[in-house]
Design an enzyme around this catalytic site. Structure first.
Site, PDB file in Angstrom:
ATOM      1  N   LYS A 251      64.415  29.887 122.873  1.00 25.55           N
ATOM      2  CA  LYS A 251      65.726  30.538 123.000  1.00 25.55           C
ATOM      3  C   LYS A 251      65.526  32.033 123.185  1.00 25.55           C
ATOM      4  CE  LYS A 251      70.040  31.542 120.483  1.00 25.55           C
ATOM      5  NZ  LYS A 251      70.959  31.185 119.378  1.00 25.55           N
ATOM      6  N   ASP A 256      73.108  38.472 120.534  1.00 25.10           N
ATOM      7  CA  ASP A 256      74.180  37.477 120.370  1.00 25.10           C
ATOM      8  C   ASP A 256      75.311  38.100 119.561  1.00 25.10           C
ATOM      9  OD1 ASP A 256      75.797  35.295 119.993  1.00 25.10           O
ATOM     10  OD2 ASP A 256      74.426  34.243 118.630  1.00 25.10           O
ATOM     11  N   LYS A 263      81.100  37.566 115.934  1.00 31.41           N
ATOM     12  CA  LYS A 263      80.501  37.532 114.607  1.00 31.41           C
ATOM     13  C   LYS A 263      81.045  38.664 113.747  1.00 31.41           C
ATOM     14  CE  LYS A 263      75.997  35.633 116.027  1.00 31.41           C
ATOM     15  NZ  LYS A 263      76.067  34.374 115.270  1.00 31.41           N
ATOM     16  N   ASP A 274      67.693  37.228 118.079  1.00 29.89           N
ATOM     17  CA  ASP A 274      68.083  35.906 118.577  1.00 29.89           C
ATOM     18  C   ASP A 274      67.223  35.453 119.762  1.00 29.89           C
ATOM     19  OD1 ASP A 274      69.635  33.725 117.991  1.00 29.89           O
ATOM     20  OD2 ASP A 274      71.314  34.306 119.270  1.00 29.89           O
ATOM     21  N   ASP A 333      80.105  31.144 120.152  1.00 29.66           N
ATOM     22  CA  ASP A 333      78.941  31.560 119.372  1.00 29.66           C
ATOM     23  C   ASP A 333      77.879  30.449 119.312  1.00 29.66           C
ATOM     24  OD1 ASP A 333      77.394  33.295 117.941  1.00 29.66           O
ATOM     25  OD2 ASP A 333      78.505  33.068 116.054  1.00 29.66           O
ATOM     26  N   GLU A 335      76.045  29.422 121.603  1.00 27.88           N
ATOM     27  CA  GLU A 335      75.594  29.705 122.972  1.00 27.88           C
ATOM     28  C   GLU A 335      74.149  29.287 123.208  1.00 27.88           C
ATOM     29  OE1 GLU A 335      75.338  31.786 120.531  1.00 27.88           O
ATOM     30  OE2 GLU A 335      73.268  32.429 120.827  1.00 27.88           O
ATOM     31  N   ARG A 337      72.337  26.674 122.423  1.00 28.36           N
ATOM     32  CA  ARG A 337      72.120  25.307 122.926  1.00 28.36           C
ATOM     33  C   ARG A 337      72.503  25.194 124.394  1.00 28.36           C
ATOM     34  NH1 ARG A 337      76.022  22.979 118.380  1.00 28.36           N
ATOM     35  NH2 ARG A 337      75.215  24.868 117.383  1.00 28.36           N
TER      36      ARG A 337
HETATM   37  N1  BES Z   1      72.129  32.924 116.772  1.00 20.93           N
HETATM   38  C1  BES Z   1      73.014  32.175 115.984  1.00 20.93           C
HETATM   39  C2  BES Z   1      72.362  31.465 114.812  1.00 20.93           C
HETATM   40  C3  BES Z   1      71.769  32.337 113.740  1.00 20.93           C
HETATM   41  C4  BES Z   1      72.493  32.591 112.572  1.00 20.93           C
HETATM   42  C5  BES Z   1      70.503  32.828 113.848  1.00 20.93           C
HETATM   43  C6  BES Z   1      71.918  33.366 111.582  1.00 20.93           C
HETATM   44  C7  BES Z   1      69.929  33.615 112.857  1.00 20.93           C
HETATM   45  C8  BES Z   1      70.658  33.870 111.713  1.00 20.93           C
HETATM   46  C9  BES Z   1      73.706  31.094 116.835  1.00 20.93           C
HETATM   47  O1  BES Z   1      73.889  31.447 118.157  1.00 20.93           O
HETATM   48  C10 BES Z   1      75.040  30.879 116.249  1.00 20.93           C
HETATM   49  O2  BES Z   1      75.812  31.787 116.242  1.00 20.93           O
HETATM   50  N2  BES Z   1      75.291  29.677 115.753  1.00 20.93           N
HETATM   51  C11 BES Z   1      76.542  29.330 115.167  1.00 20.93           C
HETATM   52  C12 BES Z   1      76.910  27.966 115.659  1.00 20.93           C
HETATM   53  C13 BES Z   1      78.271  27.531 115.214  1.00 20.93           C
HETATM   54  C14 BES Z   1      79.332  28.317 115.946  1.00 20.93           C
HETATM   55  C15 BES Z   1      78.401  26.066 115.504  1.00 20.93           C
HETATM   56  C16 BES Z   1      76.370  29.332 113.649  1.00 20.93           C
HETATM   57  O3  BES Z   1      75.380  28.808 113.171  1.00 20.93           O
HETATM   58  O4  BES Z   1      77.246  29.859 112.978  1.00 20.93           O
HETATM   59 MG    MG Z   2      75.698  32.462 118.531  1.00 19.50          MG
HETATM   60 ZN    ZN Z   3      72.582  32.778 118.995  1.00 22.69          ZN
END
Ligand code: BES
Ligand code: MG
Ligand code: ZN
Length: 484
Positions: A251, A256, A263, A274, A333, A335, A337
């Protein structure tokens, strides 16, 4: 940093390091003075224990550092890595100092592994990220000597450890560098430079190629940003006699923001990291190209930013993907995947990989489930899991498997598209992994969610605060296993 094997302590080396297993009585090679000092300090070479003092000898003063490896029966490579790292870090603080000699240690039969771990630990523990500091902190440690008879296996292990340490530090630098420095374009440039340096092939494709190939999921995430996305393709050909290629996908969100599902300020602050998954696979390419296992590897990074603008994707959008599946965007968010599934499809269709690993800072749910200790793993292939678990034992980077029961698939069903990009709050790490599984066409696949592992808030063993470089060494060790 130079790491060398010599039979005797070179002249002028004033710091010596003594490593041993935990024992009921202090070992006989210690002097009476050392025994008294260590007994008073209640030091008995327990795991994680270290102690240092200054000793006067006929040549003047010598700093001696003692570090414990714990019980011999319960020994793990990680104990040695931590003991060396801890001692080297404390030695680096001594003044004046230029060199440390490992004078006593239980050199185990696997000399190559011993050399690899010691060298790795030295290189990892002395990394510092200070390019933006006008005043750099001083360190005078330049040489580490392992006091032993010359031995080819030991030397080979040291070379491996240096390669792995350097590759990990290269990945750390990519992650530590902020998003205004490491843009997708810069990430691509660093990959090209690394390819030139270590001898792997790198191809960088831009926006037009992404659009032409109908990578709509990747493009949907990327299109809101002013910085243009890059598709980075890296090839290592260690087995030209075979047409089998294993794929690595990382990734590569250089930032992000969350997009319109923005966020919180706190949640966004660390999102320069990220692209930790891409740093892991690019770093692994550097190490693999030096270790030269007999295997072919193609690595793909779909690098972009997730930003907000008039061009950004929205929630409710129904987007396509290179594989032809439609996806309903429930949350902008989620994104990672979306970028990953197009990279996965590209690897299978264009690069003809027979199996693949993907690694990503993918879900906050991984941090909730496993914290900053272990990455979460989802797979459709027991053999890959076994190979990754044995790689983990060598590298010390912990992983934990999560189930991909069919029932979870229900959560990804959409009324209006083939899939939705979020399966709800439940089992977030699993559904994120299984979203990617929908695109692997049944090929052997293993997914690593390293969300909690990319950054460390504080100094820990061989990890400085900031980027950890997590993943470089376990992926390299996995690839070595697959080559056997
Ligand atoms: N990059 C984040 C995941 C992340 C969170 C990485 C904390 C490192 C530390 C990812 O893109 C994300 O935002 N995921 C969301 C998915 C949700 C919206 C289903 C998450 O985990 O909140
Ligand atoms: Mg995200
Ligand atoms: Zn992310």
């Amino acid at each position: 940093m130079k790491i060398r094997v010599t039979p005797t302590i070179p002249e002028g080396v004033k710091v010596s390091l003594v490593l041993d297993y935990e024992q009921k009585e202090l070992p006989a090679y210690l002097t009476a003075e050392q025994k008294t000092e260590l007994t008073e300090a209640e030091f008995s070479f327990k795991k994680g224990q270290s102690y240092s003092f200054i000793q006067k000898d006929e040549n003047g003063r010598v700093d001696i550092i003692f570090a414990g490896l714990g019980e011999e029966e319960k020994f793990e490579p990680e104990n040695l890595r931590k003991a060396v790292a801890k001692s080297i870090r404390s030695a680096a603080g001594f003044k004046p100092i230029t060199a440390v000699a490992l004078t006593r240690f239980p050199l185990f039969e696997a000399r190559q592994l011993f050399g690899r771990i010691v060298a790795e630990a030295v290189i990892l523990a002395t990394y510092k990220y200070e390019k933006f500091l006008t005043k750099k902190k001083e360190s005078n440690l330049t040489d580490v000597y392992i006091i032993s008879e010359k031995n080819a296996e030991l030397e080979k292990g040291i070379e491996e450890g240096i390669a792995l340490g350097d590759a990990t530090n290269f990945a750390r630098e990519l992650v530590n560098d902020p998003a205004n420095v490491v843009t997708p374009t810069e990430l691509a440039k660093r990959s090209v430079d690394a390819g030139k340096k270590y001898g792997f092939e790198v191809e960088v494709k831009d926006k037009d190629h992404i659009i032409e190939n109908k990578m709509d999921a990747f493009w949907s995430v990327a299109k809101g940003a002013t910085e243009e996305p890059k598709l980075i393709i890296m090839r290592y050909k260690g087995d030209p006699s075979s047409d089998k290629i294993f794929g690595l996908i990382g990734k590569g969100l250089t930032y992000d923001s969350g997009g319109y599902c923005i966020k919180t300020a706190g949640g966004m602050f660390t999102m320069k990291a990220d692209m930790g998954g891409s740093a892991a696979v690019i770093g692994a390419m550097c190490a693999i190209s030096q270790l030269k296992p007999k295997i072919n590897i193609t690595t793909i990074v779909a690098a972009c930013e997730n930003m907000i603008s008039g061009d950004a994707y929205r929630t409710g959008d129904i987007i396509g993907s290179m594989a032809g599946k439609s996806i309903e965007v429930v949350n902008t968010d989620a994104e990672g995947r979306l970028t990953l599934v197009d990279a996965v499809h590209y690897a299978i269709e264009k690069e003809k990989v027979y199996g693949l690993l993907d690694i990503a800072t993918l879900t906050g749910a991984q941090v909730v489930a496993l914290g900053t200790v272990a990455s979460g793993v989802v797979t459709n292939d027991e053999l890959l899991l076994e190979a990754l678990e044995s790689a983990s034992e060598i590298s010390g980077e912990k992983i934990w498997p999560l189930p991909n029961f069919e029932e979870y698939k229900e959560l990804l069903k959409s009324d209006f598209a083939d899939l939705k990009n979020v399966g709800g709050r439940e089992a977030g790490t699993i559904t994120a992994g299984m979203f990617i599984e929908e695109f692997v066409q049944g090929l052997p696949w293993i997914h690593i969610d390293m969300a909690g592992l990319a950054l460390s808030p504080k100094v820990k063993d061989y990890t400085p605060s900031g980027a950890t470089g997590w993943g470089v060494r376990i992926i390299t060790a996995l690839v070595e296993n697959l080559a056997l």
